[in-house]
Design an enzyme around this catalytic site. Structure first.
Site, PDB file in Angstrom:
ATOM      1  N   HIS A 258       4.268 -19.801  -3.586  1.00 17.13           N
ATOM      2  CA  HIS A 258       4.466 -20.645  -4.768  1.00 17.13           C
ATOM      3  C   HIS A 258       4.634 -19.792  -6.024  1.00 17.13           C
ATOM      4  CE1 HIS A 258       2.849 -23.638  -1.949  1.00 17.13           C
ATOM      5  NE2 HIS A 258       3.297 -24.584  -2.776  1.00 17.13           N
ATOM      6  N   HIS A 301      -5.273 -20.034  -3.524  1.00 17.47           N
ATOM      7  CA  HIS A 301      -4.965 -18.633  -3.252  1.00 17.47           C
ATOM      8  C   HIS A 301      -5.978 -17.763  -3.970  1.00 17.47           C
ATOM      9  CE1 HIS A 301      -1.162 -18.360  -0.992  1.00 17.47           C
ATOM     10  NE2 HIS A 301      -0.815 -19.484  -1.599  1.00 17.47           N
ATOM     11  N   ASP A 305      -3.609 -12.599  -4.411  1.00 16.48           N
ATOM     12  CA  ASP A 305      -2.371 -13.174  -3.874  1.00 16.48           C
ATOM     13  C   ASP A 305      -1.376 -13.476  -4.992  1.00 16.48           C
ATOM     14  OD1 ASP A 305      -3.804 -13.084  -1.543  1.00 16.48           O
ATOM     15  OD2 ASP A 305      -4.290 -15.222  -1.538  1.00 16.48           O
TER      16      ASP A 305
END
Length: 384
Positions: A258, A301, A305
């Site tokens: 994302h 996350h 990340d």
């Protein structure tokens, strides 16, 4: 007495002829008249007649004409030299620019197939990694500083996906109206494929435990190959989004996909939008930044990340466009950017693109004849 009179009459006529001769060639002395027996007649040479007033007037006029003729020759030579110089400095910029930016849609198709293959391969890796994720009761979430200070907000991840879809939609509309969309589109496909290939490597090498106990992971299938294939097809059909209910697998944490899409969409919007649309850029930046922050707020996350996803996306984008926009770097011996593994692919995609891609908009379909002239004025003011 008749003969002397004839001779005397001849002498009266001949001096007039001799004067005309001396006027043409004054250095040559006049010859005395001769008679039939060969003996010249003896008489005093007549003085040369002075030039007439008309001849004296013609000499200044001829000198004036010669000087005017020389001046005209000088002016003509200067004007011809100026014309040659003006023809030399004139450059047909639009024609040359058009030749330096070939569309080459077949290369765009190759880049699309590359990105499509990597995205499908990513779903396969996610399915494989999901089987290796440790159980939450055995391996609790790793400590994270952001989680220590910010509590989880359940609806934050929905904001992330809505912002991501909005940015992708805005970029798609902007891309449709770009004049050189073939070049920009293959750059987009190549960067998407490369970044997700990096993601496949990182999440396969290191499988992190889930970042929060709130996460619900689908049961493991172990040796059920048919079930894994159905999961791959479900993940592809839903776009890997939680909004569609297709993403129920865990393990794809390092690094955040994302974050890649949020950051990459904004970078392309910023790079290929005109400078006068500053408000549009700031709005897209807000969507991207708030979406990335909401990933952490939702505890979907780890902070590492998101950080690695941002660094990998921005650096790859900037490296590629630095080489694409700075043509002297392509053949420079000290260009360390050419040592990247994807440099041969870059040379294949950008070999015939010899100038920076301008931000020029055009209608994707042919306009009616009544609207073409009006649109040319708008299109001409958007070239940067």
């Amino acid at each position: 007495m008749a003969a002397p009179e004839l001779i005397q009459d001849d002498e009266d006529v001949r001096p007039h002829v001799e004067v005309n001769v001396t006027a043409v060639n004054p250095d040559t002395p006049p010859h005395p008249p001769r008679v039939a027996n060969g003996n010249p007649t003896r008489h005093a040479p007549s003085p040369p007649t002075p030039p007439s007033a008309g001849a004296a007037e013609k000499q200044p006029e001829s000198s004036k004409l010669s000087s005017l003729f020389k001046q005209n020759q000088l002016i003509n030579s200067l004007s011809s030299g100026l014309r040659r110089h003006c023809d030399y400095v004139k450059i047909a910029v639009p024609d040359e620019r058009a030749n330096l930016l070939p569309a080459e849609w077949w290369k765009t198709a190759v880049a699309f197939l590359y990105a499509l293959f990597i995205l499908v391969f990513t779903t396969v890796i996610i399915t494989v990694v999901h089987e290796r994720v440790p159980d939450k009761s055995v391996s609790p979430p790793l400590p994270d500083k952001f989680f220590d200070y910010v509590d989880r907000v359940p609806w934050a991840f929905t904001v992330t996906e809505v912002n991501g879809l909005s940015l992708c939609g805005l970029w798609l509309v902007q891309l449709i109206f770009l004049k050189h969309k073939a070049i920009v589109l293959r750059r987009c496909f190549f960067l998407i494929g490369t970044l997700y290939m990096y993601r496949c490597v990182t999440m396969y090498l290191t499988t992190l435990p889930v970042p929060g106990k709130h996460m619900v992971c689908a049961p493991k299938l172990y040796n059920d190959s048919t079930g894994k294939i159905w999961r791959i097809l479900s993940l592809i059909s839903g776009g890997g989004l939680s909004l569609t209910g297709s993403h129920l697998m865990c393990g794809d944490f390092l690094y955040s996909g994302h974050t890649v899409m949020l950051t990459l969409s904004y970078l392309f919007i910023q790079e290929y939008s005109p400078r006068w649309m500053w408000w549009y850029r700031w709005f897209c930046w807000f969507l991207s930044a708030s979406g990335v922050v909401c990933i952490l707020v939702a505890h979907e996350h780890y902070s590492i990340d998101v950080l690695i996803g941002y660094i990998a996306t921005t650096r790859t984008f900037w490296w590629y466009h630095t080489m694409a926009n700075t043509h002297a770097l392509r053949q420079a011996p000290n260009n360390y950017l050419s040592r990247t593994w994807w440099n041969p692919v870059f040379n294949f995609l950008e070999r015939n693109v010899q100038t920076t891609v301008p931000v020029v908009f055009s209608w994707p379909v042919a306009l009616p004849s009544s609207c073409r002239q009006r649109y040319r004025m708008v299109e001409g003011g958007r070239d940067e």
